[in-house]
Design a protein around this motif. Structure first.
Motif, mmCIF file in Angstrom:
data_model
loop_
_atom_site.group_PDB
_atom_site.id
_atom_site.type_symbol
_atom_site.label_atom_id
_atom_site.label_comp_id
_atom_site.label_asym_id
_atom_site.label_seq_id
_atom_site.Cartn_x
_atom_site.Cartn_y
_atom_site.Cartn_z
ATOM 1 N N GLY A 113 2.386 -0.208 -9.396
ATOM 2 C CA GLY A 113 3.719 -0.146 -8.809
ATOM 3 C C GLY A 113 4.800 -0.805 -9.627
ATOM 4 N N PHE A 114 5.889 -1.157 -8.933
ATOM 5 C CA PHE A 114 7.077 -1.691 -9.589
ATOM 6 C C PHE A 114 7.640 -2.879 -8.831
ATOM 7 C CE2 PHE A 114 6.787 2.657 -10.958
ATOM 8 C CZ PHE A 114 7.146 2.603 -12.299
ATOM 9 N N THR B 240 5.792 -13.352 -0.221
ATOM 10 C CA THR B 240 5.137 -13.242 1.069
ATOM 11 C C THR B 240 4.571 -11.835 1.192
ATOM 12 O OG1 THR B 240 6.686 -14.802 2.069
ATOM 13 C CG2 THR B 240 5.465 -13.374 3.567
ATOM 14 N N ALA B 241 3.269 -11.723 1.495
ATOM 15 C CA ALA B 241 2.667 -10.403 1.670
ATOM 16 C C ALA B 241 3.363 -9.693 2.821
ATOM 17 C CB ALA B 241 1.179 -10.534 1.947
ATOM 18 N N MET B 242 3.753 -8.443 2.582
ATOM 19 C CA MET B 242 4.402 -7.663 3.625
ATOM 20 C C MET B 242 4.200 -6.187 3.335
ATOM 21 S SD MET B 242 8.363 -7.474 4.860
ATOM 22 C CE MET B 242 8.916 -6.073 3.897
ATOM 23 N N SER B 243 3.624 -5.486 4.288
ATOM 24 C CA SER B 243 3.429 -4.051 4.150
ATOM 25 C C SER B 243 4.419 -3.337 5.055
ATOM 26 C CB SER B 243 1.999 -3.668 4.526
ATOM 27 O OG SER B 243 1.828 -2.277 4.388
ATOM 28 N N ALA B 244 5.340 -2.623 4.435
ATOM 29 C CA ALA B 244 6.343 -1.853 5.173
ATOM 30 C C ALA B 244 6.616 -0.576 4.394
ATOM 31 C CB ALA B 244 7.627 -2.659 5.334
ATOM 32 N N LYS B 245 7.066 0.439 5.080
ATOM 33 C CA LYS B 245 7.480 1.679 4.423
ATOM 34 C C LYS B 245 8.939 1.538 4.030
ATOM 35 C CE LYS B 245 3.720 4.099 4.883
ATOM 36 N NZ LYS B 245 2.863 4.322 3.751
ATOM 37 N N VAL B 246 9.248 1.901 2.783
ATOM 38 C CA VAL B 246 10.625 1.865 2.311
ATOM 39 C C VAL B 246 10.973 3.177 1.628
ATOM 40 C CG1 VAL B 246 10.806 -0.645 2.041
ATOM 41 C CG2 VAL B 246 9.948 0.723 0.146
ATOM 42 N N LYS B 247 12.202 3.608 1.842
ATOM 43 C CA LYS B 247 12.716 4.780 1.124
ATOM 44 C C LYS B 247 13.390 4.265 -0.138
ATOM 45 C CE LYS B 247 16.361 6.977 2.651
ATOM 46 N NZ LYS B 247 17.244 7.893 3.416
ATOM 47 N N ARG C 210 4.168 -4.283 -1.070
ATOM 48 C CA ARG C 210 3.027 -5.198 -1.118
ATOM 49 C C ARG C 210 3.448 -6.617 -0.787
ATOM 50 N NH1 ARG C 210 -0.343 -4.940 -6.357
ATOM 51 N NH2 ARG C 210 1.334 -6.186 -7.235
ATOM 52 N N ASP C 211 4.617 -6.997 -1.302
ATOM 53 C CA ASP C 211 5.138 -8.327 -0.996
ATOM 54 C C ASP C 211 6.648 -8.335 -1.136
ATOM 55 O OD1 ASP C 211 5.806 -9.062 -3.802
ATOM 56 O OD2 ASP C 211 3.641 -9.126 -4.055
ATOM 57 N N ILE C 212 7.225 -9.402 -0.610
ATOM 58 C CA ILE C 212 8.677 -9.569 -0.660
ATOM 59 C C ILE C 212 8.963 -11.040 -0.931
ATOM 60 C CG2 ILE C 212 8.896 -9.944 1.831
ATOM 61 C CD1 ILE C 212 11.554 -8.325 1.645
ATOM 62 N N SER C 213 10.123 -11.309 -1.516
ATOM 63 C CA SER C 213 10.575 -12.684 -1.741
ATOM 64 C C SER C 213 12.089 -12.699 -1.600
ATOM 65 C CB SER C 213 10.162 -13.174 -3.133
ATOM 66 O OG SER C 213 10.967 -12.552 -4.124
ATOM 67 N N ASP C 214 12.674 -13.873 -1.761
ATOM 68 C CA ASP C 214 14.136 -13.960 -1.724
ATOM 69 C C ASP C 214 14.769 -13.215 -2.899
ATOM 70 O OD1 ASP C 214 14.089 -15.447 0.579
ATOM 71 O OD2 ASP C 214 14.388 -17.369 -0.426
ATOM 72 N N GLY C 215 13.982 -12.937 -3.923
ATOM 73 C CA GLY C 215 14.521 -12.270 -5.108
ATOM 74 C C GLY C 215 14.299 -10.780 -5.160
ATOM 75 N N GLY C 216 13.302 -10.260 -4.407
ATOM 76 C CA GLY C 216 13.046 -8.830 -4.489
ATOM 77 C C GLY C 216 11.818 -8.408 -3.727
#
Length: 88
Positions: free
Chosen positions: A80-81, A10-17, A31-37
């Motif tokens: 990215g990673f 799922t596309a998701m833009s958030a700031k993460v440390k 850039r995106d998130i899923s149930d796995g990462g």
């Protein structure tokens, strides 16, 4: 197409440390998130972990502190990673 992903992204833009034991602490966008990462976008930062390295990740900018999650670097691209949630 040879897509080996187990989870829907799922596309998701958030700031993460992101904290790496030897590379230090960084703030990146997702850039995106899923149930796995999650996929983090790395632009112009000296962040070069190895596949298999462990990091901690915490979403920033919320009204209360987000939990700190243990993750593993599982994929590298030009921008990215990919980080996988650590089941331990």
């Amino acid at each position: 197409m040879n897509d080996r992903r187990e989870y829907i992204r799922t596309a998701m833009s958030a700031k993460v440390k992101v904290v790496h034991e030897s590379l230090g602490e960084f703030v990146f966008s997702t850039r995106d998130i899923s149930d796995g990462g999650v996929f983090i976008v790395v632009e112009g930062e000296p962040f070069e972990p190895k596949i298999g390295d462990q990091v901690t990740v915490q979403v920033q900018g919320l009204p209360v502190p987000a939990p700190v999650l243990n993750m593993v670097v599982v994929r590298k691209t030009n921008d990215g990673f990919g980080l996988q949630f650590d089941p331990e």
